[in-house]
Write a protein that holds these residues in place. Sequence first.
Motif, short mmCIF file in Angstrom:
data_model
loop_
_atom_site.label_atom_id
_atom_site.label_comp_id
_atom_site.label_asym_id
_atom_site.label_seq_id
_atom_site.Cartn_x
_atom_site.Cartn_y
_atom_site.Cartn_z
N LEU A 141 0.83 -1.21 0.00
CA LEU A 141 0.00 0.00 0.00
C LEU A 141 0.86 1.26 0.00
N PHE A 142 1.90 1.27 0.82
CA PHE A 142 2.75 2.46 0.90
C PHE A 142 3.55 2.66 -0.38
N SER A 143 3.91 1.58 -1.04
CA SER A 143 4.58 1.71 -2.34
C SER A 143 3.63 2.33 -3.36
N ARG A 144 2.37 1.97 -3.26
CA ARG A 144 1.38 2.58 -4.16
C ARG A 144 1.20 4.05 -3.83
N PHE A 145 1.25 4.39 -2.54
CA PHE A 145 1.18 5.80 -2.14
C PHE A 145 2.28 6.61 -2.83
N MET A 146 3.51 6.09 -2.81
CA MET A 146 4.64 6.82 -3.38
C MET A 146 4.45 7.02 -4.89
N ILE A 147 3.92 6.02 -5.58
CA ILE A 147 3.68 6.16 -7.02
C ILE A 147 2.64 7.24 -7.28
N GLU A 148 1.57 7.24 -6.50
CA GLU A 148 0.51 8.24 -6.69
C GLU A 148 1.00 9.64 -6.36
N LEU A 149 1.85 9.77 -5.36
CA LEU A 149 2.42 11.08 -5.04
C LEU A 149 3.33 11.57 -6.16
N GLN A 150 4.10 10.68 -6.75
CA GLN A 150 4.98 11.07 -7.86
C GLN A 150 4.18 11.47 -9.09
N GLU A 151 2.98 10.93 -9.23
CA GLU A 151 2.12 11.27 -10.38
C GLU A 151 1.36 12.57 -10.18
N LEU B 202 -3.00 25.81 2.40
CA LEU B 202 -2.69 24.41 2.08
C LEU B 202 -2.97 24.08 0.62
N SER B 203 -4.01 24.70 0.04
CA SER B 203 -4.33 24.42 -1.36
C SER B 203 -3.22 24.90 -2.29
N LEU B 204 -2.52 25.97 -1.89
CA LEU B 204 -1.39 26.43 -2.70
C LEU B 204 -0.21 25.47 -2.59
N LEU B 205 0.07 25.00 -1.38
CA LEU B 205 1.18 24.06 -1.19
C LEU B 205 0.89 22.71 -1.83
N ALA B 206 -0.38 22.27 -1.76
CA ALA B 206 -0.72 20.92 -2.22
C ALA B 206 -0.53 20.75 -3.72
N LEU B 207 -0.67 21.83 -4.50
CA LEU B 207 -0.52 21.73 -5.95
C LEU B 207 0.84 22.22 -6.44
N THR B 208 1.77 22.43 -5.53
CA THR B 208 3.14 22.76 -5.92
C THR B 208 3.84 21.49 -6.38
N PRO B 209 4.53 21.50 -7.51
CA PRO B 209 5.07 20.25 -8.09
C PRO B 209 5.88 19.38 -7.14
N ASN B 210 6.78 19.95 -6.35
CA ASN B 210 7.65 19.14 -5.50
C ASN B 210 7.18 19.04 -4.06
N ILE B 211 5.96 19.46 -3.78
CA ILE B 211 5.40 19.34 -2.43
C ILE B 211 4.27 18.32 -2.48
N HIS B 212 4.27 17.38 -1.54
CA HIS B 212 3.28 16.31 -1.50
C HIS B 212 2.62 16.29 -0.12
N VAL B 213 1.29 16.17 -0.09
CA VAL B 213 0.52 16.20 1.15
C VAL B 213 -0.10 14.84 1.39
N PHE C 253 -6.35 20.44 -4.19
CA PHE C 253 -5.76 19.38 -3.37
C PHE C 253 -5.48 18.10 -4.15
N SER C 254 -6.21 17.84 -5.21
CA SER C 254 -5.98 16.65 -6.02
C SER C 254 -5.94 15.38 -5.15
N TRP C 255 -7.01 15.19 -4.38
CA TRP C 255 -7.05 14.07 -3.42
C TRP C 255 -7.25 12.74 -4.10
N ILE C 256 -6.61 11.73 -3.55
CA ILE C 256 -6.95 10.33 -3.80
C ILE C 256 -7.26 9.71 -2.44
#
Length: 404
Positions: A65-75, A180-191, A226-229
């Motif tokens: 599950l956590f490996s899937r988290f990392m893939i989704e964050l990178q996307e 938070l909405s500004l930080l969440a959509l910054t390319p190299n910041i992941h929430v 926020f681009s939530w999953i």
Amino acid sequence: MPLIPTSFDAYFAYSAANPRTSSSVFSNLVLPLTAEEYNASIAAASPRLRAPQPAISAPTIQNALFSRFMIELQEGFNILCFGYGSKRQLLNHFATHFCSKKGHVVVANGFLPDFAIKDLFSQIDNIPEVQDLGMTSLTPEKQAQMLSSYFSEKGKSHLYIVIHNIDSPVMRTPRVKSILSLLALTPNIHVIASIDHINSPLIWSSSECISRKSTSFGGATTPRGFSWIYHDLTSLAPYDFELANIDRTSLTSAHGGGSRKRVGFTSNLASTLNPALPGGGTTNISETAALHILASVTQKAQKLFTLLANRQLEAIEDGPGTEKEGQGVDLQATAIGYDALFNLARGDFVATNDTALRALLGEFRDHGLIVSAQGGSGSGGEVLWIPLRKERLTSVLQKLQTQT
């Protein structure tokens, strides 16, 4: 012939009546626990039944599950975890063993009553490469814009922000949401965040949830969203750590934000130990809250509190009340009359007139650190006391003396 009221009339007659509420509330009968007492009691309690083990507790399922988290964050997505049970340990494990290998990690405990968005930026400012930006003296909005510009540049490190209980009242304000909405959509910041309230998905609009991060670096403007999953992270773990910092005897601790109803401290109930004094009607206060209040008042106010506290401790020692199992001393039986307190304050040069004394008492009354009631037929005057039991009042005095 008498008139028979209809059900329509009966409804409005009942609605217009004053509601009756009980004066015997739980917070008046049980003294609040400190965070240390609560944690010690929980640790000493042995579970009667074996706790069920959710599927997420299996290491293989966790790693997948956590490996899937990392893939989704990178996307370009952000993770929002829901489900019954505390998700704090799981997310901390994810931050320690996965996120920390890819970049910087910052953890925000949104469930803390005194948490503020500036606490999050204080942790981010401790990151070595961010310290050169000089964000300390800026407002949170300016800090968020500066961080968004910095981490939008290509080649910058990744920043992982783990927020426990992003649905807390502090994190739900429009100002914090905008930051938070500004930080969440910054390319190299992941929430990576967790929620526990059943209506938490209503906090964000559909456009905020489906907004996507920009695929290009160094853009002129960064979108907000926020681009939530959503991920089910049911752990069935108790919320011990999250509940350790609240007053477990107060319903206002579960308040969902907004204005709180002020508690009245005057009562007409008879005292259990001294029928001449009114009883009940008090709201017990924790030791930590008392120290916070005392730290924000003047030295004269602190001196007045010390006078009243010492007088109350003497009354507890000399009085007939003894603490029983599960039930403390009736503190109102140790109350001091207003005139007697005025004489003590005037003799110690704390307050030389009635106006000065009431001004000093006003701050304590507003926060419930000193409560009052009208005396019985024997005295008839106002009596005052501190709603802290003996050992806590002694501890507060000792800590107050070390600070002054």
